[in-house]
Design an enzyme around this catalytic site. Structure first.
Site, mmCIF file in Angstrom:
data_model
loop_
_atom_site.group_PDB
_atom_site.id
_atom_site.type_symbol
_atom_site.label_atom_id
_atom_site.label_comp_id
_atom_site.label_asym_id
_atom_site.label_seq_id
_atom_site.Cartn_x
_atom_site.Cartn_y
_atom_site.Cartn_z
ATOM 1 N N CYS A 1 -1.309 11.668 -3.913
ATOM 2 C CA CYS A 1 -0.323 12.294 -3.031
ATOM 3 C C CYS A 1 -0.740 13.704 -2.643
ATOM 4 C CB CYS A 1 1.050 12.316 -3.701
ATOM 5 S SG CYS A 1 1.108 13.203 -5.270
ATOM 6 N N GLU B 1 -1.371 19.432 -15.091
ATOM 7 C CA GLU B 1 -0.824 18.068 -15.175
ATOM 8 C C GLU B 1 -1.921 17.082 -15.573
ATOM 9 O OE1 GLU B 1 -1.235 15.347 -13.014
ATOM 10 O OE2 GLU B 1 -2.374 16.184 -11.361
ATOM 11 N N GLN C 1 -1.752 13.565 -15.089
ATOM 12 C CA GLN C 1 -1.792 12.316 -14.335
ATOM 13 C C GLN C 1 -3.083 12.170 -13.543
ATOM 14 O OE1 GLN C 1 1.394 11.915 -11.516
ATOM 15 N NE2 GLN C 1 1.164 9.705 -11.338
ATOM 16 N N GLY D 1 5.540 1.901 -9.554
ATOM 17 C CA GLY D 1 4.246 2.416 -9.986
ATOM 18 C C GLY D 1 4.370 3.479 -11.060
ATOM 19 N N GLU D 2 3.242 4.141 -11.310
ATOM 20 C CA GLU D 2 3.168 5.120 -12.399
ATOM 21 C C GLU D 2 4.117 6.298 -12.171
ATOM 22 O OE1 GLU D 2 -0.277 7.857 -14.610
ATOM 23 O OE2 GLU D 2 -0.803 6.439 -13.016
#
Length: 433
Positions: free
Chosen positions: A56, A120, A122, A197-198
């Site tokens: 994103c 982060e 992720q 999703g995740e």
């Protein structure tokens, strides 16, 4: 082969541009072979390896190419054409890195230093997913393989040796904060998650910790949505039911891989009317966006995109300044190691050529020795001639360089003499202790 990275991210490109160049897994599976075919070895500046990272916050292309400069000139227009964009729309938002700078960038991204949410975690999983997709497409070779082995090692060291992730506010946590500011206690609110999703899983964990009155997970595939719903004691729904149920919810969190918006202006207008103007909070974490931008103009609707939440999470960066400095130091050390590895790779052609020349001289001397033995010359004499011939041949080029300079200017000639002295003279004769 040279390393090249081309990309854009949340710092260089607005959301509208990022979503126009984002890639789904299916698109990546098609794009990687297309890149390798379009820039095959027969093409000048050929690309041998490729990987696409699309999240994103960023879309980045990592390549191993015969000529990085030439490849970059061709690849940006190629990507623009692939996504139906003009160069004028795309080029001002892009950045490029070459060789060791590619490694530095990859290490910083994987360590969370280049993320919208500093520290982060992720992103590491997203890079590993991109790496697996490139492996499946047979687009990963020696260069990118070693680059990302080093990338994952650097990220692990940064996260274990520093506090870069401490006090990190995730986008999911920021979403809960925005909801609490609007509604106060969330225990009376109804929440709809769109996607499975995740990111939706992470958001569901944060929001469900507030014990909302009702939670529904709507997904294109009902089985996958139901599996996630069971984890959070929620209900499951099919995506096609969205127009019928959306008015029931106070908070909508959406993050799908759809290429087009799935929540339109008309759908939300009807929902607002049915709710008699009770407020709706919509958090759109998808890139491309799931919600039509015009929805933000409606009264009683509060629409936040991934960039809006990014501003909320930015406040904690100053408190982690020391950790950032420590992380940067670790990364620079890792980059130096990678530069040393690149230097060895750059010397490979010369090493091969040198060994090939040495083998040629050996074979010529050996052939002559065999002929001498076949003619009846004594073995001892042949061995002596062989050793002298090899010595003369191996020392001929260095001797000519020292004697005549090979046309080099004085400074370069002195440098070459120093290198030859280092390699051909014993350490005791070379002034070494």
């Amino acid at each position: 082969m040279q390393l090249l990275a081309i990309g854009l991210n949340h710092k260089t490109a607005p959301l509208a541009v990022r979503e126009s160049v984002s890639f789904t897994s299916e698109e990546i599976a098609q794009a990687l072979p297309a890149v390798l075919d379009a820039f095959a070895p027969k093409i000048e500046g050929a690309v041998k390896e490729a990987m696409i990272l699309s999240t994103c916050n960023r879309t980045e292309f990592f390549f191993s190419a015969e000529d990085a400069s030439l490849a970059a000139q061709k690849l940006v227009p190629f990507v623009a054409d692939m996504k139906g964009l003009s160069l004028r729309e795309l080029l001002p938002h892009t950045y490029q890195f070459r060789q060791a700078d590619v490694a530095r960038h990859a290490f910083r991204v994987a360590s969370g230093l280049d993320s919208m949410v500093l520290g982060e975690t992720q992103i590491v999983g997203q890079i590993k997913k991109a790496w697996r997709e490139a492996r499946q497409a047979k687009a990963i070779g020696l260069m990118l393989g070693h680059l990302f082995d080093c990338t994952f090692a650097a990220a692990k060291e940064v996260r274990t040796a520093t506090a870069i992730g401490s006090n990190s506010v995730s986008l999911a946590a920021a979403g809960v904060r925005m909801a609490s500011q609007l509604f106060g206690d969330l225990s009376k609110e109804k929440i709809l998650f769109v996607g499975a999703g995740e990111m939706i899983e992470l958001c569901a964990a944060h929001f469900c910790a507030q014990h909302p009155a009702r939670v529904v997970i709507a997904n294109r595939t009902l089985d996958r949505g139901a599996a996630l719903a069971r984890r959070f004691q929620a209900e499951a729904a099919e995506l096609k039911s969205l127009p019928d149920i959306i008015s029931d919810f106070d908070i909508i969190v959406t993050c799908t891989a759809s290429a087009l918006p799935i929540i339109g202006l008309g759908m939300i207008q009807r929902a607002v009317a049915q709710r008699r103007h009770r407020p709706i909070l919509i958090i759109d974490l998808a890139v491309p966006r799931d919600v039509e931008p015009e929805v933000s103009n409606l009264e009683d609707v509060y629409l936040y995109t991934v960039d809006d939440l990014g501003k909320v999470v930015a406040y904690g960066k100053e408190s982690r300044r020391v950790a950032v400095s420590q992380a940067e130091a670790i990364i620079e050390m890792r980059v130096r190691d990678f530069e040393a590895w690149l230097a060895t790779r750059e010397a490979v052609p010369e090493i091969r050529a040198l060994r090939g020349r040495g083998e040629q001289l050996r074979q010529e001397a050996l052939q002559k020795a065999r002929q001498r033995l076949a003619a009846g010359v004594e073995a001892e004499t042949v061995l002596e001639e062989l050793s002298r011939a090899l010595t003369r041949k191996f020392l001929h080029s260095p001797t000519v360089l020292l004697r005549d300079g090979g046309g080099l200017p004085p400074a370069e000639r002195a440098k070459a003499a120093g290198i030859l002295r280092e390699f051909y003279l014993p350490r005791s004769e070379n002034g070494a202790s």
